[in-house]
Write a protein that holds these residues in place. Structure first.
Motif, PDB file in Angstrom:
ATOM      1  N   HIS A 195     -23.103 -11.081  12.062  1.00 52.37           N
ATOM      2  CA  HIS A 195     -23.799 -11.537  10.856  1.00 52.37           C
ATOM      3  C   HIS A 195     -24.803 -12.616  11.214  1.00 52.37           C
ATOM      4  O   HIS A 195     -24.559 -13.423  12.088  1.00 52.37           O
ATOM      5  N   VAL A 212     -26.854 -14.117   8.134  1.00 51.76           N
ATOM      6  CA  VAL A 212     -27.297 -13.869   6.770  1.00 51.76           C
ATOM      7  C   VAL A 212     -27.432 -15.172   6.004  1.00 51.76           C
ATOM      8  O   VAL A 212     -26.499 -15.976   5.962  1.00 51.76           O
ATOM      9  N   VAL A 259     -27.691 -16.779   2.349  1.00 55.58           N
ATOM     10  CA  VAL A 259     -27.148 -16.395   1.049  1.00 55.58           C
ATOM     11  C   VAL A 259     -28.221 -16.514  -0.026  1.00 55.58           C
ATOM     12  O   VAL A 259     -28.933 -17.515  -0.102  1.00 55.58           O
ATOM     13  N   ASP A 276     -19.756 -14.265  -6.839  1.00 59.85           N
ATOM     14  CA  ASP A 276     -20.938 -13.862  -7.581  1.00 59.85           C
ATOM     15  C   ASP A 276     -20.594 -13.829  -9.067  1.00 59.85           C
ATOM     16  O   ASP A 276     -20.242 -14.869  -9.619  1.00 59.85           O
ATOM     17  N   ASP A 324     -27.171  -6.700  -6.685  1.00 62.31           N
ATOM     18  CA  ASP A 324     -27.698  -7.381  -5.489  1.00 62.31           C
ATOM     19  C   ASP A 324     -26.743  -8.457  -4.973  1.00 62.31           C
ATOM     20  O   ASP A 324     -27.160  -9.565  -4.630  1.00 62.31           O
ATOM     21  N   SER A 325     -25.477  -8.113  -4.905  1.00 60.32           N
ATOM     22  CA  SER A 325     -24.451  -9.089  -4.566  1.00 60.32           C
ATOM     23  C   SER A 325     -24.105  -9.096  -3.077  1.00 60.32           C
ATOM     24  O   SER A 325     -24.203  -8.081  -2.387  1.00 60.32           O
ATOM     25  N   GLN A 326     -23.690 -10.265  -2.627  1.00 62.42           N
ATOM     26  CA  GLN A 326     -23.144 -10.437  -1.284  1.00 62.42           C
ATOM     27  C   GLN A 326     -21.649 -10.755  -1.378  1.00 62.42           C
ATOM     28  O   GLN A 326     -21.073 -11.316  -0.460  1.00 62.42           O
ATOM     29  N   ILE A 352     -19.238  -9.369   1.486  1.00 66.72           N
ATOM     30  CA  ILE A 352     -19.376 -10.145   2.728  1.00 66.72           C
ATOM     31  C   ILE A 352     -18.655 -11.479   2.584  1.00 66.72           C
ATOM     32  O   ILE A 352     -17.907 -11.905   3.467  1.00 66.72           O
TER      33      ILE A 352
END
Length: 145
Positions: A50, A52, A54, A74, A103-105, A108
């Motif tokens: 990863h 990434v 946020v 989220d 469009d969520s993370q 992860i």
């Protein structure tokens, strides 16, 4: 008199060099009190699998108190248990509502949070190191605290 001033100036210069300048010192802690009873917003995850940033850190938060974790995944809320001691932090099973978040993370976030094994707080940033000892989740303290 000027000799005394010269000696004082040299002492002050030597003291400044020996401390490395107090303004540059990083404050690091592995004390659980540095983490507890604060809302932390997830900002970054970095590691071999990863790297990434946020989107919307306020959408992914943890709050730890009295052995219970309150977690915002989220648009979903949830939580579970955690164990914390000096430099160590791990989470038990987490429960969460299951609404669809565009469009969520959240996956992860949830998956990696479950793999936390240690922590430190440095200059107001919470670093959670995962079980692989290579992946790190970073959190900032919520601005309203």
């Amino acid at each position: 008199m000027s000799r005394i001033l010269t000696v004082l100036m040299l002492c002050l210069i030597a003291l400044g060099c020996a401390t490395g300048g107090a303004g540059n010192a990083q404050v690091s802690s592995t004390d659980p009190e540095a983490v507890l009873n604060k809302t932390w917003q997830w900002t970054v995850i970095s590691g071999p699998q990863h790297d990434v940033a946020v989107i919307g850190p306020e959408r992914y938060t943890i709050f730890l108190a009295d052995g219970r974790a309150q977690v915002k995944f989220d648009c979903n809320g949830g939580g579970g248990t955690y164990e914390i001691s000096r430099g160590r932090l791990s989470f038990g099973p987490m429960m969460s509502t299951k609404m669809f978040c565009r469009d969520s993370q959240d996956i992860i976030f949830a998956d990696n949070l479950q793999n936390a094994s240690s922590f430190k707080v440095e200059d107001g940033v919470l670093y959670l190191t995962l079980a692989d000892n290579q992946t790190i989740m970073q959190f900032r303290q919520a601005p309203n605290e």
